[in-house]
Design an enzyme around this catalytic site. Structure first.
Site, PDB file in Angstrom:
ATOM      1  N   ARG A  55       0.678  -0.649  -0.153  1.00 29.23           N
ATOM      2  CA  ARG A  55      -0.348   0.137   0.128  1.00 29.23           C
ATOM      3  C   ARG A  55       0.574   1.999  -0.099  1.00 29.23           C
ATOM      4  O   ARG A  55       0.716   2.502  -0.579  1.00 29.23           O
ATOM      5  CB  ARG A  55      -0.986  -0.096   1.096  1.00 29.23           C
ATOM      6  N   TYR A 108     -14.863  17.147 -16.426  1.00 30.98           N
ATOM      7  CA  TYR A 108     -14.852  16.042 -16.360  1.00 30.98           C
ATOM      8  C   TYR A 108     -16.253  16.023 -15.150  1.00 30.98           C
ATOM      9  O   TYR A 108     -16.250  16.108 -14.345  1.00 30.98           O
ATOM     10  CB  TYR A 108     -13.475  14.777 -15.912  1.00 30.98           C
ATOM     11  N   ASP A 180      -5.682  18.715 -15.773  1.00 29.53           N
ATOM     12  CA  ASP A 180      -6.403  17.111 -16.122  1.00 29.53           C
ATOM     13  C   ASP A 180      -5.907  17.003 -17.795  1.00 29.53           C
ATOM     14  O   ASP A 180      -6.734  17.595 -18.417  1.00 29.53           O
ATOM     15  CB  ASP A 180      -7.547  16.959 -15.700  1.00 29.53           C
ATOM     16  N   LYS A 205      -7.383   5.764 -19.905  1.00 38.01           N
ATOM     17  CA  LYS A 205      -7.000   6.031 -21.125  1.00 38.01           C
ATOM     18  C   LYS A 205      -6.076   6.048 -21.716  1.00 38.01           C
ATOM     19  O   LYS A 205      -5.968   4.914 -22.454  1.00 38.01           O
ATOM     20  CB  LYS A 205      -8.102   7.952 -21.307  1.00 38.01           C
TER      21      LYS A 205
HETATM   22  C1  PLP Z   1     -12.096   9.397 -17.419  1.00 34.38           C
HETATM   23  C2  PLP Z   1     -11.817  10.849 -17.216  1.00 34.38           C
HETATM   24  C3  PLP Z   1     -11.057  10.809 -15.533  1.00 34.38           C
HETATM   25  C4  PLP Z   1     -11.667   9.978 -14.265  1.00 34.38           C
HETATM   26  O1  PLP Z   1     -10.739   8.987 -14.977  1.00 34.38           O
HETATM   27  P1  PLP Z   1     -11.126   7.167 -13.879  1.00 34.38           P
HETATM   28  O2  PLP Z   1      -9.753   7.101 -14.509  1.00 34.38           O
HETATM   29  O3  PLP Z   1     -12.418   6.723 -14.690  1.00 34.38           O
HETATM   30  O4  PLP Z   1     -11.230   7.371 -12.603  1.00 34.38           O
HETATM   31  C5  PLP Z   1     -10.986  11.800 -15.601  1.00 34.38           C
HETATM   32  N1  PLP Z   1     -10.627  12.734 -16.314  1.00 34.38           N
HETATM   33  C6  PLP Z   1     -11.028  12.979 -17.344  1.00 34.38           C
HETATM   34  C7  PLP Z   1     -10.652  13.835 -18.690  1.00 34.38           C
HETATM   35  C8  PLP Z   1     -11.186  11.209 -17.825  1.00 34.38           C
HETATM   36  O5  PLP Z   1     -12.128  11.076 -19.457  1.00 34.38           O
END
Ligand code: PLP
Length: 387
Positions: A55, A108, A180, A205
């Protein structure tokens, strides 16, 4: 002679250092062995490179974090169990009750709800601002502003924010700037080099890229990442070694994949832009995009996301959506497979006409995550579905 239970637990476990693997194995272990009490003391006092407990840190996970730090030219990187895990851990590490976070309203959905519905209950005040307000950040700060959080390009219109400008305004006021960077990926956009303090991404992604791992990441200076690591130990939002292995494998081909995503998306966007059945195409790589100049200044590639509109008509968008064969109907993005979604059914579900107008979204919009298939096949699929 030991009993079978003892043998099965301990036999064969200590044979280390004979086979030297080329790739980093999956260290599927929750804890690590010490030989002496002094080794534990050395670990506790930060004088040891050993591992204690997964962890905290795990070699498979650390291997991936080294790749991610190198990719962003950052002093430090941390991984998390998801993008949302990253966002939550970063925010609670760097905020306290009474602080305000200025957040782009075009954000998001998970981030929006985390701020609105969860962190708001702990005395953290989110203030959502328009893109126009974000373009002039000096005017949105108050004495309580601690963090500015934003995305570029933005879902689904792919509008871009002048990153250097936001970073500069934040630095001048002692406000932490966090982006982000999920949509661009570090191959196309390097926010830390543009002056941003921390870069967060959903590794689910492009970073992993094969639609089979959920994960998150943050990169930045050692000083800003250290408190996040401390909180991650306590809230337990760590990545498990198994997905870390898969992510490390995916990362090895990230530059190749993103180059192909960029090329395929540009080809698809140009096809759609020329087609009279399509009323509008949103892609930062098209000169017609309102932020094409900004994108050119701060991105080295325009990414794999393309959005287009069929006259704002839901029934036309629905028909195209249902008729696609190669392009799959699924949420998420950034994988090898091309995926399509309708923002009114996903990110803008349940929004009123006014809210849609504010987000620049119509009922006839479709968002395409252009995958790594042959571009000609994707165009043929879109062409038949436009019918
Ligand atoms: C998918 C996504 C997230 C969240 O990520 P997870 O891995 O689903 O928790 C945050 N910001 C953007 C722009 C995203 O496309």
């Amino acid at each position: 002679m030991k009993g079978p239970a003892t043998e099965l637990i301990h036999a064969g476990e200590a044979d280390r250092g004979i086979a030297v693997p080329l790739t980093t194995p999956i260290y599927e272990t929750t804890t690590f062995v010490f030989e002496t009490a002094q080794e534990v003391v050395d670990y506790n006092e930060g004088r040891s490179s050993k591992y204690l407990y997964s962890r905290y840190t795990n070699p498979t996970v650390v291997s991936v974090e080294k790749k991610l730090a190198a990719l962003d030219r950052a002093e430090a990187a941390l991984t998390f169990s998801s993008g949302q895990g990253a966002t939550t851990t970063i925010l609670i590490a760097h905020m306290k009750a009474g602080d305000e976070i200025v957040c782009s309203a075009a954000i998001y959905g998970g981030t929006l709800h985390l701020l609105q519905d969860v962190l708001g209950r702990f005395g953290i005040t989110p203030r959502f601002v328009s893109l126009e307000q974000l373009a002039d950040p000096d005017r949105v700060f108050t004495d309580r502003t601690r963090i500015v959080w934003f995305e570029s390009p933005i879902n689904p219109t792919l509008r871009c924010v002048d990153i250097r400008r936001v970073a500069g305004a934040c630095r001048a006021r002692g406000v932490l700037s966090i982006i982000d960077n999920t949509f661009a990926s570090p191959i196309n956009q390097q926010p830390l080099a543009l002056g941003i303090d921390l870069a967060m991404q959903s590794a689910t992604k492009y970073l992993n890229g094969h639609s089979d791992v959920t994960g998150g990441v943050v990169t930045g200076s050692a000083a800003l990442v250290a408190p996040v690591e401390k909180v991650r130990r306590m809230v337990g939002t760590v990545m498990d070694p198994h997905p870390a292995y898969a992510l490390g494998r995916g990362l090895k081909t990230l530059p190749l994949r993103v180059a192909r995503h960029n090329a395929n998306a540009q080809t698809v966007a140009e096809f759609l832009a020329k087609d009279r059945r399509v009323s509008q195409v949103y892609y930062p790589g098209l000169p017609s995009h309102p932020d094409h100049e900004t994108a050119k200044r701060q991105m080295s590639g325009f990414g794999g996301m393309v959005c287009f509109d069929l006259d704002g008509k839901y029934d036309r968008a629905e028909r195209l959506y249902n008729r696609l064969n190669i392009v799959k109907r699924a949420a998420s993005l950034g994988g090898v497979e091309s995926l399509i979604s309708m923002p009114v059914l996903t990110s803008q579900w349940g929004h009123t006409d006014d809210q849609l107008r504010e987000a620049g979204v119509t009922r006839g919009m479709l968002r395409l995550s252009v995958g790594l298939e042959d571009a000609a096949d994707l165009i043929a699929d879109l062409d038949q579905a436009l019918g």
